[in-house]
Design a protein around this motif. Structure first.
Motif, PDB file in Angstrom:
ATOM      1  N   GLY A 175      -4.510  13.537  20.275  1.00 43.21           N
ATOM      2  CA  GLY A 175      -4.580  12.254  19.595  1.00 43.21           C
ATOM      3  C   GLY A 175      -3.255  11.530  19.736  1.00 43.21           C
ATOM      4  N   HIS A 176      -3.053  10.551  18.866  1.00 44.79           N
ATOM      5  CA  HIS A 176      -1.810   9.781  18.949  1.00 44.79           C
ATOM      6  C   HIS A 176      -0.625  10.640  18.552  1.00 44.79           C
ATOM      7  N   HIS A 217      -9.276  12.242  10.915  1.00 42.00           N
ATOM      8  CA  HIS A 217      -9.095  13.381  11.821  1.00 42.00           C
ATOM      9  C   HIS A 217      -8.109  14.347  11.152  1.00 42.00           C
ATOM     10  N   MET A 271       1.658   7.556  14.692  1.00 43.27           N
ATOM     11  CA  MET A 271       0.918   7.728  13.432  1.00 43.27           C
ATOM     12  C   MET A 271       1.833   7.482  12.232  1.00 43.27           C
ATOM     13  N   THR A 313      -5.465  16.368  11.457  1.00 42.40           N
ATOM     14  CA  THR A 313      -4.371  16.653  12.391  1.00 42.40           C
ATOM     15  C   THR A 313      -3.084  16.875  11.590  1.00 42.40           C
ATOM     16  N   GLU A 363      -0.513  15.047  11.636  1.00 46.64           N
ATOM     17  CA  GLU A 363      -0.054  13.754  11.135  1.00 46.64           C
ATOM     18  C   GLU A 363      -0.813  13.381   9.854  1.00 46.64           C
ATOM     19  N   THR A 364      -2.131  13.612   9.889  1.00 45.45           N
ATOM     20  CA  THR A 364      -2.930  13.331   8.695  1.00 45.45           C
ATOM     21  C   THR A 364      -2.457  14.204   7.532  1.00 45.45           C
TER      22      THR A 364
HETATM   23  N1  ADE Z   1      -6.351   9.303  15.474  1.00 44.10           N
HETATM   24  C1  ADE Z   1      -5.850   9.397  16.704  1.00 44.10           C
HETATM   25  N2  ADE Z   1      -4.800  10.250  16.730  1.00 44.10           N
HETATM   26  C2  ADE Z   1      -4.651  10.732  15.478  1.00 44.10           C
HETATM   27  C3  ADE Z   1      -3.747  11.641  14.898  1.00 44.10           C
HETATM   28  N3  ADE Z   1      -2.797  12.231  15.615  1.00 44.10           N
HETATM   29  N4  ADE Z   1      -3.894  11.904  13.595  1.00 44.10           N
HETATM   30  C4  ADE Z   1      -4.866  11.293  12.884  1.00 44.10           C
HETATM   31  N5  ADE Z   1      -5.736  10.417  13.364  1.00 44.10           N
HETATM   32  C5  ADE Z   1      -5.632  10.127  14.665  1.00 44.10           C
END
Ligand code: ADE
Length: 426
Positions: free
Chosen positions: A354-355, A59, A360, A61, A63-64
């Motif tokens: 998402g989280h 995903h 994460m 995001t 965080e990624t």
């Molecule tokens: N999967 C669920 N939440 C996510 C996030 N914030 N970043 C990446 N993958 C996720």
């Protein structure tokens, strides 16, 4: 852009002008990712990935983005494509390209055709390692991109659904490189699945529908780590939780945890909100559409959008309209109305964010360590699914505790001796 034009441009994102907004979100998330910050400092010093190419299908995001930056700073050449057509943050994708020089192929709400083209573009980088979330990248490499598979020394998998697919591939003898099941690390599924999915699923449902959960009957399908997190948080907000399961042990656990347990056929007639978290298809199907109460709300927090059989719902309904953004109303022929949130896609990423970054942090520290582990050990790893090495799992937990200023006890010598001897009893 055509696939060739995209590959030579080195990216395909919605609009580079969105990069400033993306940068703020990436920086905001980074503050809550202290473990990944330490890993990044370590990688900057040790450069473990110098000369290696890594393709990630996750995903897209904030965080990624921080994981991608960490790997890049460890010397890797990184390419990122989306693991869902619907969850990309276009600002984040733009920022990764403009400010970090990371090849990114992801556009929010991309078509299926574009989604697959973007996976192909990531494979065009000819990765040495893959980071996957749901196994689409690995499956594509094994089915239609055998030309690139010879370069791959190993991979990691983020989700329970992806691990299940990989295990089938390994059983059938088709998996051509070792994959570490990051999902199965205790510090992944106990935290991200339970607390991350638990909180963000409820948040997504509330943002999309604005219902008051207190007093409602919430049916949770599946009592894996995601399901139990969702059930616990729904109960915390005053809902009356019903769990459906196919596994007798998990069903018994749900019962002992204080939830009502029954079949979906029985729950369909009483529930107000239904949340699927099984990783399987058609968990809510034609049989159930006939039983739901007027006004029942249907959402999915499992992988992909197959848990609710929307084709069957479409055929059973007389019409469909948007009730509010993210919520479709299906009018049934007998006058009942059923509501589907986010088209049956992941409600926690589609209607919430998402989280949270703090969870994460732990998951992506596992990912970073798993990639480093593969690099060091791929020659001795069989072509199958491998567990996350327990010492790395514990190291991530130790680092998270440290970042939170929490100190824990150590076994005394006397205790260690007691645990390692069979002669001493009560
Ligand atoms: N999967 C669920 N939440 C996510 C996030 N914030 N970043 C990446 N993958 C996720």
């Amino acid at each position: 852009m055509s696939a060739n034009a995209e590959a030579s441009a080195g990216y395909d994102v919605k609009d580079l002008a969105l990069a400033d907004a993306g940068r703020s979100s990436i920086d905001w998330a980074y503050q809550s990712m202290p473990v990944l910050q330490s890993v990044r400092k370590h990688f900057i010093r040790t450069q473990p990935f110098a000369g290696y190419r890594i393709a990630a299908c996750l995903h897209v995001t904030p965080e990624t983005a921080n994981l991608m930056i960490t790997l890049r700073d460890g010397g890797a050449s990184v390419v990122l494509c989306a693991s869902s057509p619907f969850t990309t943050d276009d600002g984040v994708a733009a920022c990764l390209v403009r400010d970090y020089g990371i090849a990114t192929f992801a556009v929010k709400d991309e078509s299926d055709e574009m989604y697959h083209r973007h996976i192909m573009a990531a494979i065009d980088l000819r990765p040495h390692m893959t980071i996957d979330s749901g196994c689409d990248l690995v499956a594509t490499l094994h089915s239609s991109r055998q030309d690139a598979i010879g370069d791959v020394i190993g991979g990691t998998e983020e989700t329970a659904t992806g691990v299940t697919r990989l295990q089938v591939m390994a059983r059938e003898g088709v998996l051509q490189y070792p994959v570490v099941a990051v999902n199965d690390a205790a510090t992944k599924h106990l935290f991200d699945n339970q607390y991350g999915t638990g909180q963000s699923t409820i948040e997504g449902i509330l943002r999309a529908t604005n219902v008051l959960l207190a007093g409602l009957k919430v049916v949770v399908a599946g009592y894996g780590w995601c399901g139990r997190g969702i059930a616990a948080r729904a109960r915390g907000l005053g809902a009356n939780v019903i769990v459906t399961e196919v596994d007798p042990v998990k069903a018994l656990e749900a019962l002992m945890d204080g939830h009502r347990v029954m079949s979906m056929g029985e729950a369909a007639a009483i529930g107000d909100i239904f949340i699927t978290a099984t990783g399987n298809r058609s968990v809510i199907n034609r049989e159930h559409f006939d039983k739901f109460k007027d006004g029942a709300i249907l959402c999915n927090a499992g992988h992909s959008n197959v848990e609710i059989d929307l084709g069957a719902l479409q055929r059973a309904a007389s019409s469909r309209k948007e009730a509010r953004p993210s919520v479709d109303e299906y009018a049934m022929r007998d006058g009942r109305r059923l509501y589907v949130v986010d088209g049956g896609r992941l409600v926690n990423v589609a209607s919430a964010e998402g989280h949270p970054a703090a969870v994460m942090d732990v998951t992506f520290a596992n990912q970073a360590f798993a990639v480093e582990y593969i690099l060091k050990h791929h020659r001795s790893l069989e072509k199958r699914v491998h567990p996350m090495p327990p010492e790395l799992d514990r190291q991530v937990a130790r680092m998270k505790l440290e970042s939170m200023g929490v100190k824990i006890d150590k076994l005394s010598l006397e205790q260690e001796k007691y645990l390692s001897s069979w002669a001493e009893g009560a």
